[in-house]
Scaffold this motif. Structure first.
Motif, mmCIF file in Angstrom:
data_model
loop_
_atom_site.group_PDB
_atom_site.id
_atom_site.type_symbol
_atom_site.label_atom_id
_atom_site.label_comp_id
_atom_site.label_asym_id
_atom_site.label_seq_id
_atom_site.Cartn_x
_atom_site.Cartn_y
_atom_site.Cartn_z
ATOM 1 N N ILE B 203 1.262 -1.177 -0.064
ATOM 2 C CA ILE B 203 0.236 0.089 -0.017
ATOM 3 C C ILE B 203 0.774 1.343 -0.239
ATOM 4 C CG2 ILE B 203 -1.590 1.437 1.548
ATOM 5 C CD1 ILE B 203 -2.292 -1.568 2.488
ATOM 6 N N ALA B 204 0.777 2.193 -1.141
ATOM 7 C CA ALA B 204 1.246 3.746 -0.791
ATOM 8 C C ALA B 204 -0.095 4.841 -0.668
ATOM 9 C CB ALA B 204 2.815 3.622 -1.646
ATOM 10 N N ILE B 205 0.651 5.534 -0.150
ATOM 11 C CA ILE B 205 0.180 6.831 0.612
ATOM 12 C C ILE B 205 0.250 8.240 -0.031
ATOM 13 C CG2 ILE B 205 -1.205 8.265 2.335
ATOM 14 C CD1 ILE B 205 -1.157 5.791 4.409
ATOM 15 N N ILE B 211 4.351 10.253 -1.930
ATOM 16 C CA ILE B 211 4.229 8.972 -1.838
ATOM 17 C C ILE B 211 5.340 9.346 0.388
ATOM 18 C CG2 ILE B 211 4.602 6.642 -1.613
ATOM 19 C CD1 ILE B 211 2.915 7.506 -3.925
ATOM 20 N N LEU B 212 3.578 8.946 1.127
ATOM 21 C CA LEU B 212 4.424 9.707 2.062
ATOM 22 C C LEU B 212 5.277 7.825 3.067
ATOM 23 C CD1 LEU B 212 1.886 11.627 4.361
ATOM 24 C CD2 LEU B 212 3.818 12.266 3.174
ATOM 25 N N VAL B 213 3.885 6.727 3.232
ATOM 26 C CA VAL B 213 4.578 5.734 3.458
ATOM 27 C C VAL B 213 4.412 5.107 1.700
ATOM 28 C CG1 VAL B 213 4.938 6.018 6.035
ATOM 29 C CG2 VAL B 213 2.735 5.162 4.347
ATOM 30 N N ASP B 214 5.136 3.758 2.433
ATOM 31 C CA ASP B 214 4.625 3.127 1.239
ATOM 32 C C ASP B 214 5.076 1.556 1.240
ATOM 33 O OD1 ASP B 214 5.044 0.654 -1.105
ATOM 34 O OD2 ASP B 214 6.700 2.196 -1.946
ATOM 35 N N GLY B 215 4.319 0.624 1.959
ATOM 36 C CA GLY B 215 4.505 -0.719 2.188
ATOM 37 C C GLY B 215 3.715 -1.714 2.136
ATOM 38 N N THR B 216 3.960 -3.174 2.980
ATOM 39 C CA THR B 216 2.712 -4.160 3.268
ATOM 40 C C THR B 216 1.805 -3.812 4.587
ATOM 41 O OG1 THR B 216 4.244 -5.247 5.007
ATOM 42 C CG2 THR B 216 4.350 -5.918 2.964
ATOM 43 N N LEU B 217 0.316 -4.261 4.455
ATOM 44 C CA LEU B 217 -0.731 -3.171 5.337
ATOM 45 C C LEU B 217 0.725 -3.664 7.295
ATOM 46 C CD1 LEU B 217 -2.964 -2.468 6.312
ATOM 47 C CD2 LEU B 217 -3.535 -5.061 6.773
ATOM 48 N N ALA B 218 1.245 -5.029 6.975
ATOM 49 C CA ALA B 218 2.056 -5.176 8.809
ATOM 50 C C ALA B 218 3.098 -3.971 8.712
ATOM 51 C CB ALA B 218 2.684 -6.658 8.874
ATOM 52 N N GLU B 219 3.683 -3.745 7.724
ATOM 53 C CA GLU B 219 4.159 -2.534 8.515
ATOM 54 C C GLU B 219 3.776 -1.414 7.917
ATOM 55 O OE1 GLU B 219 7.771 -4.459 4.700
ATOM 56 O OE2 GLU B 219 6.778 -2.018 4.349
ATOM 57 N N LEU B 220 2.968 -1.175 7.727
ATOM 58 C CA LEU B 220 2.074 0.530 8.359
ATOM 59 C C LEU B 220 1.588 0.162 9.604
ATOM 60 C CD1 LEU B 220 2.375 0.619 4.780
ATOM 61 C CD2 LEU B 220 0.336 1.712 4.669
ATOM 62 N N ILE B 246 -1.359 11.151 7.464
ATOM 63 C CA ILE B 246 -1.819 11.836 6.352
ATOM 64 C C ILE B 246 -1.860 13.263 8.389
ATOM 65 C CG2 ILE B 246 -2.860 10.965 4.289
ATOM 66 C CD1 ILE B 246 -5.828 12.043 5.268
ATOM 67 N N GLY B 247 -1.728 12.776 9.373
ATOM 68 C CA GLY B 247 -2.303 13.470 10.368
ATOM 69 C C GLY B 247 -3.263 14.406 10.935
ATOM 70 N N THR B 248 -4.156 13.692 10.262
ATOM 71 C CA THR B 248 -6.103 14.537 10.546
ATOM 72 C C THR B 248 -5.978 14.007 12.117
ATOM 73 O OG1 THR B 248 -6.436 14.275 8.113
ATOM 74 C CG2 THR B 248 -8.272 14.670 9.477
ATOM 75 N N ASP B 249 -6.652 14.430 12.313
ATOM 76 C CA ASP B 249 -7.150 14.751 13.869
ATOM 77 C C ASP B 249 -8.483 14.307 14.059
ATOM 78 O OD1 ASP B 249 -7.409 13.873 16.199
ATOM 79 O OD2 ASP B 249 -6.930 15.748 17.192
ATOM 80 N N ARG B 250 -8.896 12.791 13.843
ATOM 81 C CA ARG B 250 -10.130 12.945 13.693
ATOM 82 C C ARG B 250 -10.662 13.374 15.474
ATOM 83 N NH1 ARG B 250 -12.002 6.619 12.710
ATOM 84 N NH2 ARG B 250 -10.138 5.629 13.817
#
Ligand SMILES: Nc1ncnc2c1ncn2[C@@H]1O[C@H](COP(=O)(O)OP(=O)(O)OP(=O)(O)O)[C@@H](O)[C@H]1O
Ligand SMILES: [Mg+2]
Lengths: 254, 253
Positions: B203-205, B211-220, B246-250
């Motif tokens: 998954i890449a965001i 691209i902020l992060v890129d890795g497997t689900l487990a890595e994320l 992405i730094g959103t505070d929900r």
């Protein structure tokens, strides 16, 4: 890859022709206006117009043929616009095909549709009393001019098809084109028109083209006018083609 | 080994708007990668650059070593694109759409290929009907099916399930898995985190042009502070990771 230009164009032409075959109303609706004009001018105004020829239908028919083309080509803009909106052009452009085949397919579709329409108009004209003793060579020349004119105006129609933001915008450009035959020798000889109008009418391409067609049908010598008519068609064709292809490269990819 | 998709410092702006501000991405052959991003993050822009529809301003992008800027025709012979909005011909039947694509890919026996693909996507019954009578889910499946013809090595799917009902989504997921099982590399964009979780190997965001992060689900999932794991007492969902990254505070939800 240009190696597939002809086969790609043929495949896409087959697709567009299917569209036409499945909605024949598009051809019928482009035919209504020129045929209505022919009926109106022959049976209503015809008696009052001195065309200088024995049969007004024979005078009128060449202009009606040009009007048929002007009315028919607007569907190219319409179809191309819908293809772009629907995303199918984008799909084609991401495939390994000759890119310009997308435009050529639309242009050749217009040619087929317009030749069909012209055939119908000619038959209606014959039924209304149009007669010509022109030989095969003259008919061939008529066909050649009509084909060239259709190609030229269709390439013009490609431009709004590519750039329009709405369906109405895509088709609206045809109105001035449809208007041009009215300020020409299509319906009445130009010598009764007031100065500036007459000057415009006598120097615009529609008059040149119609006069040549008329003389070909009437077995009169066409002189150098046939070259002027051809030059107009080829000139419009060349300019419209270059602008259309440039617009296609730029606008669609932006 | 060259990656199936290689992107380095890719930039693109529309006038003042910097959409891509140095995207780096490498995708291994045969993997399914989900590109996550909010509306307007630039997912479609990236996919259109990679499929030669849009020129980048600067940076590198290549597919199996072929530069998208200079080797357009070769790239187009390698890839296939299913755009954000279904691009099918509604006047034609489903089968005719598939035959059309097979012909444009210059394949032998387009009719046989079309029938095979219809069967693979359970569309045989509808195949003879005009696409204008089809449901949205069926169109999308046809759209994806059209992309598979000719067995391209890399497939781009731009938001393949947006606007579909849950049943249709599952059907599309099955179609994507079916493609990937044949060794095709898939880059799909999505706004649905569960879709990425379901389908993707990696998954890449994409956020604010990078691209902020890129890795497997487990890595994320490992990216989040372990403290949160304690409180929640389960693995953070991809949604938690996404919002944290992405730094959103929900809020306290
Ligand atoms: N042709 C264009 N001209 C100007 N701005 C554009 C153009 N295409 C896209 N943009 C802008 O670029 C940004 C990124 O668009 P893009 O379509 O790539 O985003 P996206 O991640 O695919 O979004 P979505 O999830 O809504 O599909 C958006 O702000 C969009 O408005
Ligand atoms: Mg998008």
């Amino acid at each position: 890859m240009t190696t597939h230009f002809f086969s790609d164009t043929a495949v896409l032409l087959g697709r567009s022709l299917r569209h036409i075959a499945r909605s024949p109303d598009t051809i019928i609706s482009t035919l209504l206006m020129p045929i209505a004009m022919m009926l109106l001018f022959v049976y209503v105004f015809g008696g009052a117009i001195r065309s200088g020829t024995e049969s007004y239908v024979s005078y009128l028919l060449p202009g009606i043929l040009v009007l048929t083309i002007a009315s028919g080509i607007s569907y190219t803009a319409f179809r191309l616009f819908l293809d772009i909106q629907g995303g199918i052009v984008e799909r084609f452009r991401s495939m390994p095909i000759a890119r310009s085949s997308v435009l050529w397919a639309h242009v050749l579709t217009s040619l087929v549709a317009n030749l069909l329409s012209l055939g119908v108009v000619l038959l209606v004209g014959l039924a209304m009393g149009f007669r010509s003793g022109a030989g095969p060579l003259a008919w061939l020349a008529v066909l050649g001019i009509l084909v060239l004119l259709t190609l030229a105006l269709t390439w013009v129609a490609v431009i709004p098809g590519l750039t329009a933001k709405s369906v109405d915008g895509a088709s609206a450009f045809a109105y001035p084109l449809i208007f041009l035959p009215f300020i020409s020798s299509a319906f009445v000889p130009t010598d009764t028109m007031p100065g500036p109008v007459r000057a415009f009418a006598e120097h615009q391409p529609v008059t040149t083209i119609i006069d040549v067609l008329r003389r070909l049908f009437a077995e009169q010598p066409v002189g150098s006018d046939i070259w002027a008519a051809l030059a107009w068609c080829l000139g419009i064709l060349a300019v419209a083609y270059v602008v259309a292809v440039r617009t296609y490269r730029g606008a669609v990819s932006a | 080994m060259t990656s199936a998709i290689h992107v380095r410092d890719l930039r693109k702006s529309y006038g003042e708007l910097d959409v891509l501000r140095g995207v780096d991405l490498d995708i291994a052959q045969g993997s399914i990668v989900a590109l996550l991003g909010s509306n307007g993050a630039g997912k479609t822009t990236l996919v259109r650059i990679l499929s030669t529809l849009l020129p980048a301003d600067s940076g590198e992008a290549s597919i199996h070593g072929l530069d998208v800027a200079t080797a357009g025709p070769q790239v187009r012979a390698t890839i296939s694109l299913t755009g954000q909005f279904a691009a099918v011909d509604e006047v034609l039947t489903g089968r005719e759409n598939l035959v059309l694509v097979a012909q444009l890919r210059h394949l032998a026996e387009p009719g046989r290929i079309a029938d095979e693909v219809l069967a693979r996507f359970s569309l045989t019954d509808a195949g003879q009907r005009r696409v204008s009578t089809w449901s949205g889910g069926m169109r999308r499946r046809l759209d994806i099916a059209m992309s598979l013809i000719g067995e391209p090595r890399v497939i781009f799917l731009d938001e393949p399930t947006t606007g579909l009902d849950p049943q249709a989504r599952i059907e599309v997921w099955q179609a994507v898995k079916e493609v990937a099982s044949r060794g095709t590399t898939v880059l799909l964009t999505t706004q649905y985190l569960d879709e990425a979780e379901q389908l993707a190997d990696r998954i890449a965001i994409l956020h604010e042009g990078r691209i902020l992060v890129d890795g497997t689900l487990a890595e994320l999932q490992d990216l989040l502070p372990p403290a949160e794991v304690e409180y929640v007492q389960k693995q953070p969902s991809l949604e938690d990771v996404f919002l944290a990254v992405i730094g959103t505070d929900r809020g306290a939800a």
